[in-house]
Scaffold this active site. Structure first.
Site, short mmCIF file in Angstrom:
data_model
loop_
_atom_site.label_atom_id
_atom_site.label_comp_id
_atom_site.label_asym_id
_atom_site.label_seq_id
_atom_site.Cartn_x
_atom_site.Cartn_y
_atom_site.Cartn_z
N ASP A 163 -0.57 -0.02 -5.48
CA ASP A 163 0.07 1.03 -6.28
C ASP A 163 0.17 2.28 -5.40
O ASP A 163 -0.51 3.28 -5.62
CB ASP A 163 -0.75 1.31 -7.54
CG ASP A 163 -0.73 0.13 -8.49
OD1 ASP A 163 0.33 -0.14 -9.07
OD2 ASP A 163 -1.77 -0.53 -8.64
N GLY A 206 -6.19 1.09 -5.08
CA GLY A 206 -5.51 0.09 -4.26
C GLY A 206 -4.20 0.60 -3.70
O GLY A 206 -3.44 1.29 -4.39
N HIS A 242 -9.29 -6.26 -7.18
CA HIS A 242 -10.27 -5.32 -7.72
C HIS A 242 -11.63 -5.52 -7.05
O HIS A 242 -12.33 -4.54 -6.75
CB HIS A 242 -10.41 -5.50 -9.24
CG HIS A 242 -9.18 -5.20 -10.02
ND1 HIS A 242 -8.42 -6.18 -10.62
CD2 HIS A 242 -8.56 -4.02 -10.29
CE1 HIS A 242 -7.40 -5.63 -11.25
NE2 HIS A 242 -7.45 -4.32 -11.06
N MET A 272 -7.61 -1.11 -15.24
CA MET A 272 -7.23 -1.42 -16.62
C MET A 272 -7.74 -2.80 -17.02
O MET A 272 -7.26 -3.40 -17.99
CB MET A 272 -5.71 -1.33 -16.79
CG MET A 272 -5.18 0.09 -16.65
SD MET A 272 -3.60 0.38 -17.49
CE MET A 272 -2.52 -0.75 -16.62
#
Length: 284
Positions: free
Chosen positions: A157, A154, A44, A37
């Site tokens: 989450d 990842g 990231h 997002m």
């Protein structure tokens, strides 16, 4: 090579052609997708590096998905840092960024979506109704549009990762799902795009989340794990806990005292106006 930016289906198809993706095997180039997002950080980056190990080309999607946000959540203020995100992607050797608008991603009269089923109603799904439905809907759309061979998510989450794996299995999607480890700061705090919302005082209090998880992980039985983690959280009054659970990593059902093998100790809490999640994997 400069990063190719695509904002709609036509531009995405052209980007795939330019990169030689979708040709005839064995000449067809492989593609790994990292869905995000935006507001990209070192976590990231680690997923992009993992993706580069798995495929010839890496695509990153940048899309703040409204279906994942409830009416009182932070969709409007979620950080949007597109120019900086493009610099991160270029530095990590990303070939293509797919960054559609909401209007390009969803039809105005959209009716059909993905149901997360029973697993989507527990843990995170119990506190954010519809969140996991919205997440799976956009992930399936991204899979259909980008058509990657591999997708990297990842472990931070953890329930999202488990649900994507379940969707891929249940719907027979020809995509390999890879989980990347949680990246932490030196003091143990898990990296998150939402960390930037925290004041210095809130950030200090938020360290209780990772301390609780590490305290639990040092124990041997489910009861000891829960008790040790809860004690850490109870000692920090600025942390308002939504849940602290020890669950099966495949189903997210609470584990029993006789559970053996892997389990996930997961926590969600509010610190100030910011909601944070974190988890660790424990072998019992």
């Amino acid at each position: 090579m400069d990063v190719i930016v695509a904002g709609d289906r036509a531009e995405l198809a052209e980007a795939r052609r330019a990169l030689g993706i979708g040709g005839t095997p064995p000449a067809e180039a492989s593609l790994a997708l990292v869905p995000t997002m935006g507001a990209l950080h070192e976590g990231h980056r680690s997923l992009m590096r993992l993706a580069r190990e798995r495929a010839e080309h890496v695509a990153v999607s940048i899309f703040v998905n409204p279906l994942q946000f409830g009416p009182n959540e932070d969709f409007s203020r979620y950080p949007r840092t597109f120019d900086a995100d493009l610099e991160v992607c270029a530095a990590e050797g990303v070939s293509m960024v797919f960054a559609p608008s909401v209007e390009k991603m969803y039809l105005p009269d959209r009716q059909v979506g993905v149901s997360a089923g029973e697993m989507g109603t527990v843990v995170e799904g119990a506190f954010r109704p519809g969140h996991l439905d919205g997440m799976l809907t956009v992930v399936l759309k991204l899979f259909n549009l980008v058509r990657p061979d591999v997708a990297v998510f990842g472990q931070k989450d953890a329930q999202q990762l488990a649900m994507v794996r379940r969707m891929v299995a249940d719907l027979d999607l020809p995509i390999s799902i890879v989980g990347g480890p949680t990246v932490r700061e030196a003091d143990g705090m898990a990296l998150s795009s939402r960390n930037r919302y925290l004041s210095p005082e809130d950030r200090g209090a938020a360290l209780a989340l990772s301390r609780a998880l590490f305290a639990g992980a040092a124990q041997r039985t489910p009861e000891e794990i829960r008790r040790a983690a809860c004690a850490v959280l109870a000692a920090e009054p600025a942390v308002a806990v939504d849940y602290l659970v020890l669950v099966n990593p495949a189903t997210f059902a609470e584990v029993r005292e006789d559970h053996t093998g892997e389990a996930i100790l997961a926590v969600a809490a509010r610190v100030g106006s910011t909601r944070l999640i974190d988890n660790v994997t424990i072998t019992l």
